[in-house]
Scaffold this active site. Structure first.
Site, short mmCIF file in Angstrom:
data_model
loop_
_atom_site.label_atom_id
_atom_site.label_comp_id
_atom_site.label_asym_id
_atom_site.label_seq_id
_atom_site.Cartn_x
_atom_site.Cartn_y
_atom_site.Cartn_z
N GLU A 34 -53.15 -19.84 15.95
CA GLU A 34 -53.59 -20.35 14.71
C GLU A 34 -52.58 -21.50 14.56
O GLU A 34 -51.15 -21.39 14.98
CB GLU A 34 -53.11 -19.56 13.68
CG GLU A 34 -53.25 -19.99 12.16
CD GLU A 34 -54.32 -21.02 11.88
OE1 GLU A 34 -55.28 -20.53 11.98
OE2 GLU A 34 -54.32 -22.13 11.71
N LEU A 187 -66.72 -26.38 -9.74
CA LEU A 187 -67.10 -25.80 -11.20
C LEU A 187 -65.67 -24.95 -11.13
O LEU A 187 -65.21 -24.78 -12.42
CB LEU A 187 -68.42 -24.95 -11.37
CG LEU A 187 -69.42 -25.77 -11.19
CD1 LEU A 187 -70.73 -24.99 -11.38
CD2 LEU A 187 -69.52 -26.93 -12.19
N HIS A 446 -70.11 5.47 -19.32
CA HIS A 446 -70.27 4.66 -20.71
C HIS A 446 -68.86 4.67 -21.31
O HIS A 446 -68.15 5.68 -21.21
CB HIS A 446 -71.15 5.42 -21.47
CG HIS A 446 -71.32 4.89 -22.76
ND1 HIS A 446 -71.74 3.71 -23.41
CD2 HIS A 446 -70.72 5.24 -24.22
CE1 HIS A 446 -71.69 3.30 -24.48
NE2 HIS A 446 -71.06 4.36 -25.18
C1 LIG Z 1 -61.33 -24.12 -2.67
C2 LIG Z 1 -61.95 -22.95 -2.07
C3 LIG Z 1 -62.36 -21.84 -2.64
C4 LIG Z 1 -62.97 -20.81 -1.80
N1 LIG Z 1 -63.19 -19.54 -2.41
C5 LIG Z 1 -63.89 -18.49 -1.80
C6 LIG Z 1 -64.20 -17.28 -2.58
O1 LIG Z 1 -63.74 -17.11 -3.65
N2 LIG Z 1 -64.93 -16.64 -1.88
C7 LIG Z 1 -65.30 -16.84 -0.50
O2 LIG Z 1 -65.94 -15.99 0.13
N3 LIG Z 1 -65.07 -17.86 0.23
C8 LIG Z 1 -64.57 -19.02 -0.59
N4 LIG Z 1 -64.11 -20.15 0.18
C9 LIG Z 1 -64.73 -20.29 1.55
C10 LIG Z 1 -63.77 -19.63 2.56
O3 LIG Z 1 -62.41 -20.05 2.69
C11 LIG Z 1 -64.36 -19.72 3.96
O4 LIG Z 1 -65.61 -19.55 3.97
C12 LIG Z 1 -63.66 -18.84 4.86
O5 LIG Z 1 -62.11 -19.13 4.92
C13 LIG Z 1 -63.99 -19.34 6.55
O6 LIG Z 1 -63.14 -18.26 7.25
P1 LIG Z 1 -63.13 -18.63 8.62
O7 LIG Z 1 -62.37 -17.73 9.53
O8 LIG Z 1 -64.36 -19.19 9.36
O9 LIG Z 1 -62.39 -20.27 8.81
P2 LIG Z 1 -61.09 -20.68 8.01
O10 LIG Z 1 -60.57 -19.87 7.05
O11 LIG Z 1 -61.36 -22.10 7.80
O12 LIG Z 1 -59.91 -20.33 9.13
C14 LIG Z 1 -59.90 -21.27 10.41
C15 LIG Z 1 -58.37 -21.46 11.08
O13 LIG Z 1 -58.58 -21.98 12.15
C16 LIG Z 1 -57.75 -22.64 12.34
N5 LIG Z 1 -57.81 -23.71 13.64
C17 LIG Z 1 -58.84 -24.56 13.64
N6 LIG Z 1 -58.93 -25.08 14.82
C18 LIG Z 1 -57.98 -24.53 15.49
C19 LIG Z 1 -57.39 -24.64 16.86
N7 LIG Z 1 -58.05 -25.32 17.81
N8 LIG Z 1 -56.58 -24.00 17.37
C20 LIG Z 1 -55.75 -22.98 16.60
N9 LIG Z 1 -56.18 -22.69 15.12
C21 LIG Z 1 -57.21 -23.48 14.61
C22 LIG Z 1 -57.45 -23.42 11.12
O14 LIG Z 1 -56.10 -24.01 10.98
C23 LIG Z 1 -57.62 -22.28 10.05
O15 LIG Z 1 -56.68 -21.70 9.47
C24 LIG Z 1 -63.57 -21.10 -0.51
C25 LIG Z 1 -63.21 -22.29 0.00
C26 LIG Z 1 -62.38 -23.24 -0.58
C27 LIG Z 1 -61.95 -24.65 0.08
#
Ligand SMILES: Cc1cc2nc3c(=O)[nH]c(=O)nc-3n(C[C@H](O)[C@H](O)[C@H](O)COP(=O)(O)OP(=O)(O)OC[C@H]3O[C@@H](n4cnc5c(N)ncnc54)[C@H](O)[C@@H]3O)c2cc1C
Length: 467
Positions: A34, A187, A446
């Site tokens: 990470e 929103l 309920h």
């Molecule tokens: C404001 C906001 C609110 C949200 N609210 C919700 C919610 O309420 N419920 C919900 O289900 N989803 C929500 N989401 C979406 C959710 O955050 C994402 O769908 C989720 O985090 C995706 O998970 P992931 O593991 O695929 O990627 P990410 O969480 O994006 O994690 C990927 C990680 O990989 C790391 N990385 C990237 N490239 C490299 C590399 N080459 N080497 C090492 N590390 C690397 C990044 O630093 C990051 O930490 C929200 C998103 C935002 C922006």
């Protein structure tokens, strides 16, 4: 040998860290790389968690200010301390990200700090500050997530023109905020600032908010948010956003009249979606393919074009949701351990954490129509639910869509109090292939909001009791 693993996961978000923990549970020697400096990805650091913290805190403030007096709870001098509110949010984030580190230790997942770059199908180089280290793995999972998208000509500077990340950390309550994009993130953040006293207007290109949501629910949602004071400019195309130092000038064209309109505002939140993040991974050199939206292509086993490299979460197709990423992480770990990991994409719930919440699972009415499916609709309003009534939270309804022939539940859409939690019952029902009749015959406690679900299921067969 120390840097030799059965599995290396690149990215420590909900997809990656969950995958790493499950793989370690199944006996695979696992490392997770990470680059952010803390685990938990977008979700824990700048997404789900900080936004939900602010939604909760701002709702408490709003209720204390607007509702308490008339409920017989008299408090005077309610004041907002934005610094304290933000540090409360930051603490929640820190506790949870540290919690993931603890889970890694507990499950013996090696946490590697730095940016992972694919060197070959079995080699990853990790760059951390000025250091570079080589790692080897039998299998690799790419879980690098997504990043904020913008529109041509708009530069997000995280000062006056912010992304969701900036909107989570404003140090003062702006007088005016323009949100570009009427999706769930815009929103939710719009609601936070509106409750804290900001005049919020949303500019949306389409003629409705929350694209992809059941249209009847989306209409009701917009009505409720409008009543809360959020203004909507639908059917409007933003053409320029100019940071003037002390204010921002937003120009947009009304799609119907072609007339140019402008709004001067303190802050602009650009919330037009997110795009897969694969920068610097070296994908093409390794032979990993992406589609025309920049998403890594995978087969039904989440395998990329290179057979020992998998991809999960926001970086591949499907809804960009944390729990979808987690399910994929678990599926891949189980596949790698020789089990039959699988994700049921038909039953991925989605929640908008506004007040009231909006939650759904399965097909919308529009999708069923386009598939020429014969369906029945059962609806029940929270106005007729006793718990909602005593709590003064009567807005919204439950809507169940069931197959006309088999009665099998095809979709459930709820707008109303606590429905973000209630939708789990419907996801479970759908996983078990429940009919509306199954739900209608299940005893619901309920007085609870969940009785509205039972009543909506009864309404599918036109026999609700309380409406
Ligand atoms: C404001 C906001 C609110 C949200 N609210 C919700 C919610 O309420 N419920 C919900 O289900 N989803 C929500 N989401 C979406 C959710 O955050 C994402 O769908 C989720 O985090 C995706 O998970 P992931 O593991 O695929 O990627 P990410 O969480 O994006 O994690 C990927 C990680 O990989 C790391 N990385 C990237 N490239 C490299 C590399 N080459 N080497 C090492 N590390 C690397 C990044 O630093 C990051 O930490 C929200 C998103 C935002 C922006």
């Amino acid at each position: 040998m120390e840097n030799n693993f059965d599995l290396i996961v690149i990215g420590g978000g909900p997809g990656g860290y969950v995958c790493a923990i499950r793989a370690a549970q199944l006996g695979l020697k696992t490392a997770c790389i990470e680059s952010r400096g803390s685990l938990g990805g977008t979700c824990l650091n700048i997404g789900c968690i900080p936004s939900k913290s602010l939604l909760n805190l701002s709702e408490n403030f709003y209720k204390a200010k607007k509702d308490f007096n008339q409920q017989g709870i008299e408090i005077s001098n309610i004041k907002l301390n934005i610094d304290k509110m933000m540090s409360n949010k930051d603490k929640s984030v820190q506790v949870l990200t540290k919690g993931v580190e603890f889970l890694f230790k507990k499950n013996k997942v090696t946490y590697v700090r730095g940016k992972g770059v694919l060197f070959s199908k079995n080699d990853v180089i990790v760059y951390e500050k000025n250091k570079k280290e080589n790692y080897k793995a039998k299998n690799i999972v790419i879980a690098t997530g997504s990043e904020v998208s913008s529109l041509p000509g708009i530069t997000i500077n995280e000062k006056n023109i912010v992304s969701s990340t900036g909107a989570l950390s404003l140090t003062k309550v702006p007088k005016k905020l323009v949100v570009i994009g009427g999706g769930y993130i815009g929103l939710e953040m719009g609601s936070v600032w509106s409750r804290l006293g900001t005049e919020v207007s949303v500019i949306e290109y389409l003629d409705h908010i929350t694209p992809g949501m059941d249209r009847e629910v989306s209409k009701e949602f917009q009505k409720i948010l409008s009543k809360q004071g959020i203004k909507f400019n639908l059917n409007s195309k933003v053409v320029s956003v100019k940071d003037q130092g002390n204010s921002v000038l937003v120009k947009y064209i009304d799609n119907k009249t072609s007339k140019e309109e402008k709004i001067e505002t303190d802050k602009v939140l650009v919330s037009v979606g997110r795009k897969p993040y694969t920068e610097g991974l070296n994908l093409s050199k390794i032979g990993i393919k992406k589609d025309n939206k920049g998403r890594i292509e995978v087969n039904e086993k989440l395998q990329t074009a290179v057979n020992n490299i998998y991809a999960i979460g926001d970086v591949i197709k499907g809804p960009m949701l944390a729990h979808k990423a987690e399910e994929e992480g678990i599926a891949v770990a189980e596949i790698l351990a020789g089990q039959s990991g699988h994700v049921n994409y038909q039953v991925i719930p989605a929640v908008v954490y506004t007040s009231p919440e909006v939650a759904s699972v399965g097909k919308t009415e529009e999708q069923l129509k386009s598939e020429n499916k014969n369906y029945k609709v059962g609806k029940f309003p929270f106005l007729a639910n006793s718990r909602a009534k005593v709590n003064n939270q009567t807005e919204g309804f439950v809507k169940i869509l069931a197959d006309s022939n088999t009665d099998k539940v095809l979709g459930v859409h709820i707008i109303g109090p606590h429905c973000g939690d209630m939708i789990a019952e419907m996801a479970l029902a759908m996983e078990f292939g429940a009919s509306a009749e199954d739900i209608a015959r299940t005893c619901h406690a309920h007085p609870t909001h969940t009785e509205a679900i039972k009543e909506a299921a009864l309404a599918v067969d036109k026999r609700p009791i309380h409406f």
